[in-house]
Scaffold this motif. Structure first.
Motif, short mmCIF file in Angstrom:
data_model
loop_
_atom_site.label_atom_id
_atom_site.label_comp_id
_atom_site.label_asym_id
_atom_site.label_seq_id
_atom_site.Cartn_x
_atom_site.Cartn_y
_atom_site.Cartn_z
N GLY A 1 0.83 -1.21 0.00
CA GLY A 1 0.00 0.00 0.00
C GLY A 1 0.86 1.25 0.00
O GLY A 1 2.07 1.19 0.21
N ARG A 2 0.22 2.39 -0.30
CA ARG A 2 0.81 3.74 -0.34
C ARG A 2 2.19 3.78 -1.01
O ARG A 2 3.15 4.36 -0.49
CB ARG A 2 0.85 4.35 1.05
CG ARG A 2 1.65 3.63 2.12
CD ARG A 2 1.81 4.51 3.35
NE ARG A 2 2.47 3.80 4.43
CZ ARG A 2 2.83 4.36 5.58
NH1 ARG A 2 2.62 5.63 5.79
NH2 ARG A 2 3.42 3.65 6.52
N VAL B 1 -2.35 5.32 -1.98
CA VAL B 1 -3.00 5.32 -0.67
C VAL B 1 -3.13 3.87 -0.21
O VAL B 1 -3.25 2.96 -1.04
CB VAL B 1 -4.39 6.00 -0.76
CG1 VAL B 1 -5.32 5.24 -1.71
CG2 VAL B 1 -5.04 6.13 0.61
N SER B 2 -3.08 3.64 1.09
CA SER B 2 -3.29 2.30 1.61
C SER B 2 -4.80 2.08 1.71
O SER B 2 -5.47 2.74 2.49
CB SER B 2 -2.64 2.15 2.99
OG SER B 2 -2.84 0.85 3.48
N VAL B 3 -5.33 1.18 0.88
CA VAL B 3 -6.79 1.02 0.80
C VAL B 3 -7.35 0.05 1.83
O VAL B 3 -8.55 -0.07 1.98
CB VAL B 3 -7.21 0.56 -0.63
CG1 VAL B 3 -6.98 1.65 -1.63
CG2 VAL B 3 -6.48 -0.70 -1.03
N SER B 4 -6.48 -0.66 2.55
CA SER B 4 -6.98 -1.65 3.50
C SER B 4 -7.29 -1.06 4.87
O SER B 4 -7.82 -1.72 5.73
CB SER B 4 -5.96 -2.79 3.65
OG SER B 4 -4.73 -2.30 4.10
N ASP C 1 -7.36 3.07 7.35
CA ASP C 1 -7.00 4.49 7.46
C ASP C 1 -5.65 4.69 8.14
O ASP C 1 -4.99 5.70 7.94
CB ASP C 1 -8.09 5.24 8.24
CG ASP C 1 -9.39 5.32 7.45
OD1 ASP C 1 -9.30 5.32 6.21
OD2 ASP C 1 -10.46 5.36 8.07
N GLU C 2 -5.24 3.73 8.98
CA GLU C 2 -3.96 3.87 9.69
C GLU C 2 -2.80 3.74 8.70
O GLU C 2 -2.78 2.84 7.86
CB GLU C 2 -3.85 2.79 10.77
CG GLU C 2 -2.70 3.03 11.72
CD GLU C 2 -2.65 1.96 12.81
OE1 GLU C 2 -1.62 1.87 13.47
OE2 GLU C 2 -3.64 1.23 12.98
N ASN C 3 -1.84 4.65 8.79
CA ASN C 3 -0.70 4.67 7.85
C ASN C 3 -1.18 4.63 6.40
O ASN C 3 -0.65 3.91 5.56
CB ASN C 3 0.24 3.47 8.09
CG ASN C 3 0.83 3.51 9.49
OD1 ASN C 3 1.04 4.57 10.06
ND2 ASN C 3 1.09 2.33 10.04
N GLY C 4 -2.19 5.44 6.11
CA GLY C 4 -2.83 5.39 4.80
C GLY C 4 -2.14 6.15 3.71
O GLY C 4 -2.35 5.89 2.53
N THR C 5 -1.32 7.15 4.07
CA THR C 5 -0.72 8.01 3.04
C THR C 5 0.81 7.95 3.11
O THR C 5 1.39 7.68 4.16
CB THR C 5 -1.17 9.47 3.23
OG1 THR C 5 -0.73 9.94 4.51
CG2 THR C 5 -2.68 9.59 3.17
N ASP D 1 -3.43 2.04 -4.70
CA ASP D 1 -2.25 2.00 -3.83
C ASP D 1 -1.00 2.52 -4.54
O ASP D 1 0.06 2.65 -3.92
CB ASP D 1 -2.03 0.60 -3.25
CG ASP D 1 -1.77 -0.46 -4.31
OD1 ASP D 1 -2.34 -0.34 -5.41
OD2 ASP D 1 -1.03 -1.41 -4.04
#
Length: 637
Positions: free
Chosen positions: A193-194, A212-215, A217-221, A246
């Motif tokens: 991700g990201r 973006v991490s789609v799985s 919201d934590e550590n999403g960007t 991602d």
């Protein structure tokens, strides 16, 4: 040397090489291209090899455009085009741009408009003066492609100004005597991700992917706030390996915070990127989550996007050239190869790649003119990450469909709209056509139909066999009557209520929202139905929980409420449809790479897989490897 001095030098070189009877009125940079304006486009067209020869000598991508005063009137030009181009080409539209002297010809069979080695195009130019560009008429109507083409035409003046600014920035003189190359990891290291990397030299800063991490919201960007990235406005360009969120989900955010540079990708990546980004913010709004950017920023991305075909060598900075190669992952996915300096360094980013021929794509390219470092994915880099063969996967899928339909049940396939859906569609179409399974409707819900329409717009990015089937045998599997688009809530409910045997492909692939949830609520409790996973289920997702055997799962029901769904339906997983390389394919890619890389960096996998793949490559091939963490900066040269 200033940009104006560079242009003057190029003008002199061009004039010195042109025959005396051909004159030019202006020369300018537009994006990575050097544009030559002339009052004699017909003479350029007569000399078919002249532009090739100039481009080779100047080492620039050349475009010749006619001076507006020598152009035929559009009505007369259309008549002339119709006389030159065979009627079976299926021309559906013409768009004339006086500012560029281009006529965009939309045709069902672009090859017939282009002609052998571009002969028909040159004949059109000789007859009407306009420079013809050919685009394919989508055999399936795609709202995305139609809207993008219309938007680009409506904003052509602004885009031309943007390209001129970009062109002057690319071709500015080299200002530093220092020579070094550094890579900063901003996301996707020891995680999935990201994806985001910064490639830097004293002259140029390039962002490779911005996902973006789609799985969750934590550590999403990605880490876009670190000093190496700022100010964002001074990044020279963004390179997209492919359209998945991602890797491309946060590109519009860059324009929100001051980025004004180009985005380089293939034409299919541009179209799919816009589709997925619009859906991303739409789903976020519906679920009450924070929207990272407005749709206006997606339009800004489109205005700044420069599309490249596989194999095009393109200047993207004063000391950097880019070439995109097939990655075999999804439509338009690329291995991005960078040539830095005058032979100083070469680095390639695989993005997500598949080193195996699939129903859709040829294997990822592993041959490069030169290579020192490869940054490669490790999604399935673990020692036990072996996938079954495609044939075994297809047989497994057909068997599940056959058993479920004979049991009067429905086969539900949660899938990603882009890539996996189309692979499964081709397998199901063949199974129905050859009567291996019953002739039932295959419903496409969510963005699958629209993503498939984009695939039909760009068949030249599909593998040789599929292209041959479409172009020469007149058989396009995506146009089969077995496929039915679900285009309303009412239609979806009707399918659910009927309980008739059928196959349903619906988004999202990990069950984290989308229309698949409606089917799961109704079909999940019934034993005669089957749900089959064909894609990766990330930890923490609903798909992963059901795959692990959960019989009751909580799901969001809107308005802050949750509900529990009973899972009595048969659950199965068909591995082998993945667009990612498995462990064997990853190692085979390294073994067959030519020339062999001196350094390999593993990323886009969990910590164990990144480390395992890196150490295995070192043991097997004695290539220096590393599996960096996010926020590392590595000096390459």
């Amino acid at each position: 040397m200033t940009v104006d001095e560079v242009l003057n030098d190029l003008k002199q070189k061009i004039r010195a090489q042109l025959p005396k009877d051909i004159t030019i009125s202006d020369v300018d940079f537009e994006g990575p291209e050097l544009v030559i304006y002339t009052e004699e486009p017909r003479k350029f067209a007569d000399s078919g090899d002249l532009i090739k020869s100039l481009a080779k000598d100047l080492r620039k991508r050349l475009v010749v455009r006619p001076d507006p005063k020598v152009l035929a009137q559009p009505e007369g030009a259309i008549t002339s085009i119709s006389k030159i181009v065979p009627p079976e080409s299926g021309i559906s539209n013409h768009y004339f741009d006086v500012d560029t002297g281009e006529v965009i010809i939309e045709a069902e069979k672009p090859g017939l408009v282009i002609g052998r080695h571009g002969e028909t195009l040159r004949e059109i130019t000789k007859e009407i003066g306009w420079t013809p560009k050919v685009v394919r008429t989508p055999p399936m109507k795609s709202a995305t492609v139609s809207n993008i083409r219309q938007f680009m035409r409506a904003n052509k003046d602004e885009r031309k100004a943007i390209l001129k600014t970009i062109g002057r920035k690319i071709h500015r003189g080299v200002s530093s005597k220092d020579k070094w190359v550094r890579l900063t990891t901003l996301g996707a290291c020891r995680e999935v991700g990201r994806s985001c990397f910064l490639l830097s030299t004293p002259e140029t800063r390039i962002l490779i992917d911005c996902g973006v991490s789609v799985s969750g919201d934590e550590n999403g960007t990605p880490y876009l706030y670190v000093p190496e990235v700022h100010p964002i406005g001074q990044i020279d360009a963004v390179i997209l390996t492919h359209a998945h969120l991602d890797h491309a989900g946060l590109v519009p955010l860059l324009y929100k915070y001051g980025f004004e540079g180009p985005v380089y990708c293939t034409p299919p990546t541009r179209d799919l990127m816009a589709l997925l980004q619009l859906d991303y913010i739409d789903v976020a709004a519906r679920e009450g989550r924070k929207i990272p950017y407005e749709s206006a920023m997606i339009r800004e991305v489109l205005k700044h996007t420069i599309t490249l075909n596989y194999g095009d060598v393109t200047d993207i900075g004063p000391d950097m050239k880019l070439t995109l190669h097939n990655a075999g992952h999804i439509l338009g996915s690329s291995v991005a190869h960078f040539h830095v300096g005058d032979g100083l360094y070469n680095i390639a980013f695989t993005g997500d790649f598949k080193y195996e021929k699939t129903r859709l794509f040829d294997p990822a390219v592993a041959d490069f003119p030169r290579i020192e470092t490869v940054v490669m994915e490790a999604t399935y880099g673990g020692s036990r990450d072996m996938q079954p063969s495609r044939k075994d996967a297809e047989r497994h899928m057909q068997q599940l469909a056959k058993e479920t339909l004979e049991n009067r049940g429905c086969l539900l396939i949660p899938t990603f709209a882009v890539g996996r859906s189309q692979e499964v569609m081709i397998v199901l179409e063949e199974a129905i056509r050859k009567e291996l399974i019953g002739n039932v409707p295959v419903y496409l819900d969510g963005m699958i139909y629209e993503a498939t329409a984009i695939h039909t717009t760009h068949p030249e990015y599909l593998n040789n066999e599929l292209r041959n089937q479409i172009f020469h045998k007149g058989m396009n599997p995506f146009l089969s009557k077995c496929f039915v688009q679900v285009d309303s809530k009412e239609m979806r409910q009707k399918i659910i209520d009927s309980r008739e045997p059928c196959i349903i492909l619906a988004t999202s692939g990990m069950l984290n929202g989308g229309p698949v949830m409606e089917y799961l609520r109704s079909l999940g409790p019934e034993e005669r139905n089957t749900m089959v996973f064909v894609g990766y289920q990330a930890e923490g997702t609903l798909g992963r929980r059901i795959q692990k055997g959960w019989k009751e799962v909580p799901v969001y029901a809107g308005g802050g409420r949750t509900e529990t769904i009973k899972i009595n339906m048969r659950i199965d997983t068909v591995d082998g449809f993945s667009g990612h390389s498995d462990r064997v394919q990853l190692l085979e890619y390294v073994r067959r790479m030519r020339p062999r890389a001196e350094h390999i960096i593993t990323q886009h996998g969990d910590e164990k897989n990144c480390m395992d793949l890196a150490s295995s490559i070192y043991r097997k091939f004695k290539i220096e490897t590393r599996a960096p963490m996010n926020l590392e900066t590595i000096r390459l040269a």
